[in-house]
Design an enzyme around this catalytic site. Structure first.
Site, PDB file in Angstrom:
ATOM      1  N   ASP A 151      -8.068   1.288  -5.026  1.00  0.00           N
ATOM      2  CA  ASP A 151      -9.297   0.876  -4.330  1.00  0.00           C
ATOM      3  C   ASP A 151     -10.297   2.035  -4.346  1.00  0.00           C
ATOM      4  O   ASP A 151     -10.053   3.065  -3.721  1.00  0.00           O
ATOM      5  CB  ASP A 151      -8.939   0.490  -2.886  1.00  0.00           C
TER       6      ASP A 151
ATOM      7  N   HIS B 129       0.840  -1.210   0.000  1.00  0.00           N
ATOM      8  CA  HIS B 129       0.000   0.000   0.000  1.00  0.00           C
ATOM      9  C   HIS B 129       0.872   1.255   0.000  1.00  0.00           C
ATOM     10  O   HIS B 129       1.552   1.533   0.992  1.00  0.00           O
ATOM     11  CB  HIS B 129      -0.856   0.053   1.265  1.00  0.00           C
TER      12      HIS B 129
ATOM     13  N   TYR C  85     -10.563   7.822   0.951  1.00  0.00           N
ATOM     14  CA  TYR C  85     -10.255   6.505   1.519  1.00  0.00           C
ATOM     15  C   TYR C  85      -8.785   6.166   1.258  1.00  0.00           C
ATOM     16  O   TYR C  85      -8.275   6.385   0.168  1.00  0.00           O
ATOM     17  CB  TYR C  85     -11.141   5.399   0.918  1.00  0.00           C
TER      18      TYR C  85
ATOM     19  N   ARG D  29     -11.825 -11.192  -4.090  1.00  0.00           N
ATOM     20  CA  ARG D  29     -11.041 -10.638  -2.974  1.00  0.00           C
ATOM     21  C   ARG D  29     -11.664 -10.958  -1.623  1.00  0.00           C
ATOM     22  O   ARG D  29     -11.583 -10.153  -0.693  1.00  0.00           O
ATOM     23  CB  ARG D  29     -10.985  -9.102  -3.127  1.00  0.00           C
TER      24      ARG D  29
ATOM     25  N   HIS E  95     -13.217   1.755  -3.141  1.00  0.00           N
ATOM     26  CA  HIS E  95     -13.901   1.569  -1.859  1.00  0.00           C
ATOM     27  C   HIS E  95     -15.393   1.873  -1.930  1.00  0.00           C
ATOM     28  O   HIS E  95     -15.962   2.498  -1.029  1.00  0.00           O
ATOM     29  CB  HIS E  95     -13.219   2.400  -0.757  1.00  0.00           C
TER      30      HIS E  95
ATOM     31  N   HIS F  27      -8.326 -10.667   0.629  1.00  0.00           N
ATOM     32  CA  HIS F  27      -8.231  -9.442   1.428  1.00  0.00           C
ATOM     33  C   HIS F  27      -7.241  -9.637   2.574  1.00  0.00           C
ATOM     34  O   HIS F  27      -7.504 -10.437   3.468  1.00  0.00           O
ATOM     35  CB  HIS F  27      -9.634  -9.128   1.977  1.00  0.00           C
TER      36      HIS F  27
ATOM     37  N   GLU G 133      -2.678  -9.345  -1.048  1.00  0.00           N
ATOM     38  CA  GLU G 133      -2.503  -8.074  -0.335  1.00  0.00           C
ATOM     39  C   GLU G 133      -1.565  -8.292   0.848  1.00  0.00           C
ATOM     40  O   GLU G 133      -1.679  -9.272   1.572  1.00  0.00           O
ATOM     41  CB  GLU G 133      -3.868  -7.565   0.150  1.00  0.00           C
TER      42      GLU G 133
ATOM     43  N   ASP H  68      -6.370  -5.887   9.505  1.00  0.00           N
ATOM     44  CA  ASP H  68      -7.425  -6.488  10.318  1.00  0.00           C
ATOM     45  C   ASP H  68      -7.659  -7.961   9.971  1.00  0.00           C
ATOM     46  O   ASP H  68      -8.778  -8.471  10.007  1.00  0.00           O
ATOM     47  CB  ASP H  68      -8.730  -5.672  10.349  1.00  0.00           C
TER      48      ASP H  68
HETATM   49 CO    CO Z   1     -10.465  -2.736  -0.280  1.00  0.00          CO
END
Ligand code: CO
Length: 444
Positions: free
Chosen positions: A247, A164, A200, A320, A249, A349, A376, A353
């Site tokens: 993304d 990222h 985002y 994803r 989002h 994903h 990712e 988290d």
């Molecule tokens: Co996303």
């Protein structure tokens, strides 16, 4: 005779086992026979380990068996409703599963899934994932093999990652992308802040735009123009070879999403993520008819009702799904196989988290499947590595699984206890609200 005695002894060993139906008892006897008379380990306890070594609240289920030292771990992390997972596991799945043999992962998954009657909610699915992945871990430990071997072995040596890169200004995002490229990453997700608003994936820049409310504000057209300017600068400054991901989002209207994908086509993205919200997935067909920008979708999906039409009709290029959110490794490997037939690839994903156990589960699956797309990447910090011993290792933009049995990870519970869930966060870790300038709520 010997088998019968063993069987009787096994039945007498726990009061719960005595409650199993005759049919199940016979099935267990058959399994014991197949395992050359050895009694199959049983689920003795189901525990929940909660920790927050880098802010995100991670939930892991630990299944303890009646065999000394044999246990397994599964990711059940749902950061936005973190406090609800523990009771879902302890009050509902644990009474259902105590005393059952650990070998029947598929059967336990189906039983757990059906036991709430109403299905496919994120709390329930994450709780099931914790149990499911823990059982795969146990199966690997029993076989003395890493889980990717149980799935059929490696189809690749390591798992290609994307990192990222973000910034409040375009130049900052570009500089951060260059840093990842210097580390060997060949795929980078790029996000940039939108001046004056709550975009985002990057920090906000500049003076807040005018709005008739005081909460975080977002305006769709400006965000789209900003993202397109970022793509143009990225291609100019990072060159033609780097694979770019972005993304959206789910923040745009369906027709804006069509426009966005069409305007982005010239920058040859690796994929555009979440161009539409799960409620709008019928619109993917419209994007497909207009342009060749590759599309990725799925982190918000809960159930086969959502992903099946998109994969079946080849309306997305990358699935994803969040593996704990869909219910664990068991459903993930099935949908991966479905995607293989349609040539829809994976991009599970994998943000902060997801616990290191969840990351390991993705990596083991990624190593095995032939329709792997990209993974990712989130770096593990020192506190995480001290708790989760044996996390997958990343070098040169690739991640490598541990070759130890199961997921290859052992949890240091004393270390985990040093990083408890915090209860002083705003909204207890839930997300707040973002509104249009006129005050209407936007999806985030
Ligand atoms: Co996303």
């Amino acid at each position: 005779m010997r088998r019968r005695e063993l069987f009787r002894a096994a039945l007498a060993s726990t009061a719960v086992a005595a409650m199993l139906s005759k049919k199940e008892a016979f099935a267990q006897e058959a399994t014991a026979k197949a395992a050359r008379g050895m009694a199959m380990p049983k689920i003795k306890d189901i525990q929940v380990i909660e920790c927050a070594p880098k802010g995100s609240r991670l939930t892991v289920v630990k299944i303890v068996t009646d065999q000394d030292g044999l246990h397994g771990y599964g990711c059940a992390t749902f950061t936005q409703r973190a406090d609800l997972i523990k009771p879902a596991v302890e009050l509902y799945l644990k009474p259902l599963l105590i005393g059952r043999t650990v070998d029947r992962i598929e059967d336990i998954w189906q039983m757990s899934y059906d036991s709430s009657y109403w299905k496919n909610g994120p709390v329930e699915n994450n709780a099931i994932s914790g149990v499911d992945q823990a059982l795969w871990d146990i199966k690997g430990r029993m076989a003395d093999m890493p889980v990717y071997q149980l799935l059929g072995g490696k189809a690749r040596e390591a798992v290609d990652l994307y990192a990222h890169a973000e910034g409040s200004e375009i130049g900052e995002t570009i500089e951060n992308a260059k840093k990842f490229m210097a580390q060997g990453f060949r795929h980078v997700r790029i996000q940039v802040g939108v001046p004056g608003m709550a975009g985002y994936g990057a920090r906000q820049a500049g003076q807040r735009i005018p709005a008739i409310h005081n909460e975080p504000v977002f305006e769709r057209e400006a965000a789209m123009r900003r993202a397109l300017a970022l793509f143009e600068a990225a291609r100019k400054e990072l060159g033609p070879e780097i694979e770019l991901i972005h993304d959206a989002h789910e923040r745009y209207t369906p027709t804006e999403a069509v426009q966005f994908a069409k305007l982005a086509e010239q920058y040859r993205l690796f994929y555009l993520e979440d161009a539409l919200s799960p409620e709008d997935i019928e619109w993917f067909r419209n994007i497909r008819q207009q342009c060749t920008t590759p599309l990725a979708m799925g982190e918000l999906f809960n159930s086969p009702h959502e992903w099946t039409p998109l994969i079946k009709d080849r309306l997305i290029d990358y699935m994803r799904m969040h593996i704990s959110q869909m219910g664990g490794l068991t459903p993930a490997r099935k949908v991966a196989a479905m995607g293989e037939i349609m040539n829809v690839r994976t991009a599970w994903h994998g943000p902060g988290d997801v616990s290191p156990i969840g990351h390991a589960a993705m990596v083991h699956l990624d190593l095995n499947i032939t329709n792997f797309g990209i993974q990712e990447y989130t770096p593990f910090n020192d506190a995480e590595k001290a708790i989760f011993k044996g996390t997958p290792e990343t070098r040169g933009g690739y991640t490598y699984a541990s070759d130890k049995p199961g997921w290859g990870i052992e949890i240091d519970e004393a270390e985990a206890a040093k990083h408890p869930f915090r209860r002083d966060q705003p909204l207890n870790g839930g997300w707040g609200v973002v509104r249009l300038p006129d005050g209407q709520v936007v999806k985030q």
